[in-house]
Design a protein around this motif. Sequence first.
Motif, mmCIF file in Angstrom:
data_model
loop_
_atom_site.group_PDB
_atom_site.id
_atom_site.type_symbol
_atom_site.label_atom_id
_atom_site.label_comp_id
_atom_site.label_asym_id
_atom_site.label_seq_id
_atom_site.Cartn_x
_atom_site.Cartn_y
_atom_site.Cartn_z
ATOM 1 N N LYS A 88 0.835 -1.147 0.207
ATOM 2 C CA LYS A 88 -0.155 0.240 0.056
ATOM 3 C C LYS A 88 1.061 1.123 -0.171
ATOM 4 C CE LYS A 88 -4.303 -1.475 1.776
ATOM 5 N NZ LYS A 88 -4.926 -2.093 3.020
ATOM 6 N N SER A 89 2.272 1.477 0.256
ATOM 7 C CA SER A 89 3.225 2.308 1.004
ATOM 8 C C SER A 89 3.421 2.812 -0.830
ATOM 9 C CB SER A 89 4.544 1.722 1.293
ATOM 10 O OG SER A 89 5.313 0.806 0.759
ATOM 11 N N GLY A 90 3.288 1.833 -1.701
ATOM 12 C CA GLY A 90 3.658 2.045 -3.036
ATOM 13 C C GLY A 90 5.089 2.087 -3.385
ATOM 14 N N GLU A 91 6.102 1.357 -2.172
ATOM 15 C CA GLU A 91 7.507 1.146 -2.522
ATOM 16 C C GLU A 91 8.053 -0.016 -3.645
ATOM 17 O OE1 GLU A 91 9.835 1.455 0.577
ATOM 18 O OE2 GLU A 91 8.156 2.101 1.804
ATOM 19 N N ARG A 92 7.258 -0.782 -3.550
ATOM 20 C CA ARG A 92 7.566 -2.725 -3.599
ATOM 21 C C ARG A 92 6.520 -3.672 -4.021
ATOM 22 N NH1 ARG A 92 12.084 -4.805 -2.262
ATOM 23 N NH2 ARG A 92 11.548 -6.423 -3.652
ATOM 24 N N MET A 93 6.352 -4.191 -4.904
ATOM 25 C CA MET A 93 4.563 -4.790 -5.573
ATOM 26 C C MET A 93 3.599 -3.553 -6.366
ATOM 27 S SD MET A 93 4.729 -7.264 -2.016
ATOM 28 C CE MET A 93 4.466 -6.004 -0.959
ATOM 29 N N THR A 94 4.813 -3.350 -6.625
ATOM 30 C CA THR A 94 3.610 -1.864 -7.781
ATOM 31 C C THR A 94 2.442 -3.276 -9.013
ATOM 32 O OG1 THR A 94 5.458 -1.400 -8.920
ATOM 33 C CG2 THR A 94 4.718 -0.196 -6.818
ATOM 34 N N GLY A 95 2.224 -2.151 -9.186
ATOM 35 C CA GLY A 95 1.171 -2.886 -10.693
ATOM 36 C C GLY A 95 0.673 -4.308 -10.085
ATOM 37 N N CYS A 96 0.164 -4.175 -9.683
ATOM 38 C CA CYS A 96 -0.827 -5.125 -9.372
ATOM 39 C C CYS A 96 -1.735 -4.761 -7.651
ATOM 40 C CB CYS A 96 0.236 -6.808 -8.548
ATOM 41 S SG CYS A 96 1.303 -6.457 -7.394
ATOM 42 N N VAL A 97 -2.877 -6.172 -7.148
ATOM 43 C CA VAL A 97 -3.352 -5.912 -6.045
ATOM 44 C C VAL A 97 -3.063 -7.233 -5.027
ATOM 45 C CG1 VAL A 97 -5.574 -5.267 -4.821
ATOM 46 C CG2 VAL A 97 -4.834 -4.915 -7.203
ATOM 47 N N VAL A 98 -2.434 -6.114 -3.655
ATOM 48 C CA VAL A 98 -1.897 -7.677 -3.103
ATOM 49 C C VAL A 98 -3.199 -8.084 -1.669
ATOM 50 C CG1 VAL A 98 -0.154 -8.691 -1.906
ATOM 51 C CG2 VAL A 98 0.595 -7.036 -4.316
ATOM 52 N N ASP A 99 -3.610 -8.604 -1.273
ATOM 53 C CA ASP A 99 -4.799 -8.660 -0.151
ATOM 54 C C ASP A 99 -3.689 -9.638 0.987
ATOM 55 O OD1 ASP A 99 -5.825 -7.392 2.157
ATOM 56 O OD2 ASP A 99 -7.491 -8.370 0.805
ATOM 57 N N GLY A 100 -3.715 -9.994 2.306
ATOM 58 C CA GLY A 100 -3.570 -10.527 3.007
ATOM 59 C C GLY A 100 -3.949 -10.445 4.608
#
Lengths: 268, 268
Positions: free
Chosen positions: A171-183
């Motif tokens: 959510k901070s936008g630093e890593r894992m961009t271009g996707c939606v991550v949840d857990g």
Amino acid sequence: MEAAYEATKLGIATMILVGDEAKISQIAHERGIDLSQFKVVDEPDPIAACKTAVSLVSSRQASSLMKGDIDTSTVMRAVLDKETGLRSGKKLSHIAAFETEGYHKMLFATDCAINIAPDFDTKIDIIENAVAALQNLGIAKPKVALMAAKETVDDKMPVTGEWAKIVDLHKSGERMTGCVVDGPLALDNAVSEDACRIKGINSPVGADADILVAPSIEAGNMLYKCLSFITKAKNGGVVLGAKRPIVLTSRADTAESKLISIALSVLF
Amino acid sequence: MEAAYEATKLGIATMILVGDEAKISQIAHERGIDLSQFKVVDEPDPIAACKTAVSLVSSRQASSLMKGDIDTSTVMRAVLDKETGLRSGKKLSHIAAFETEGYHKMLFATDCAINIAPDFDTKIDIIENAVAALQNLGIAKPKVALMAAKETVDDKMPVTGEWAKIVDLHKSGERMTGCVVDGPLALDNAVSEDACRIKGINSPVGADADILVAPSIEAGNMLYKCLSFITKAKNGGVVLGAKRPIVLTSRADTAESKLISIALSVLF
């Protein structure tokens, strides 16, 4: 060789066979495979054959690497060689793809085969490797579900807290961009509308996950093999995180599964 | 209540409903359920209702316990009460049963729901709970597969060594009698003849496992939910290890799954 032949005939890939040419010819003859469809590089020594195959990829004469009838460790030594290998700076990870009537679209699972108990940073590499691969398949913003045994943070299940931190980092936008991550999410939340409705789960990846990220190799491997051997989902797998995709199928995989893996490596 | 009604109509079980009689009547009316088929014990307070239900089981007026629309923790407090509960000295464990075209017989998985990271002794209780239950189903010598991500002992995967020790203990004849136990095994080895043949696995439970024992709750839960929500296998689940079986279904389970769970609890 049957999968390679099939891939060639279907126009999915052009295959270069690196190995003992005499043996390759013999197998081709036995199986009715037309060797003129392949380029063959004669290299009887397995270690040298792996090195040669890797160098074909490094030098862009080939776009991905596939393991044949050879030990995985021999292939991986050539891949991981610090000077001549295919390291990219990321951790390697395995991604598996499944197609089954039980889900409304392709479903991917990672890491079911390489990283045993991935630490925090490795988990992020695993996610980023998978997201980049799926973007190359045309899935612009893959939905990534971080798997646990329940959908809330529980100190008795440490992975649930780790997933929550990874969601914050996303959510901070630093890593894992271009996707939606949840857990953390349990598998039912990730794939079933009924489960989400009944349990009141309101997740951006709920019931529509593209990628299931396993919390451990045991969990991932059981999911992978359940889908392959009990659900009988069509499946393939590719190793990501090196400079180019690596097809590292297992002896027990069917020729169809190997063919799908070749196709995925081309698309990735 | 629908599952309970179905079980009654099918002659599988006689159900006693313990709870707020006014609410029970209202639901029965709304759902077209004939309440005369049940014995109803009016106890509006949830904690007291659980205690009453447990005491019906302790005193042999009922042969198993089923959770209704109530928190699991409220039920479990009554079950685990040291004086009036249903403790037997064994650890409680969950067993799930699956029927799917992808396997040639019923397949059981344990523990997918209760024990988070079972230690050595708990693992043995989990196995013994499952074996006793399957023997009550008429499977004289259940085949028990101890699940890991590979079929050999690997120091980097501690559960593989633990399973090997459990197999030794089984072979000594001290514990886990009346069954065949083997491991570590990967899921493909446990359920697929092709996988066993290609990998040269020669296991007494290979390709014919009755019970899959999960290495962790994450692995078990993913297997359980993969089979239930993706494979769409018919399934049910029962908690074992107390004096009598406990049906502890989840809100997201279908009425069919709850009915199967009731039937299993009767057979167990």
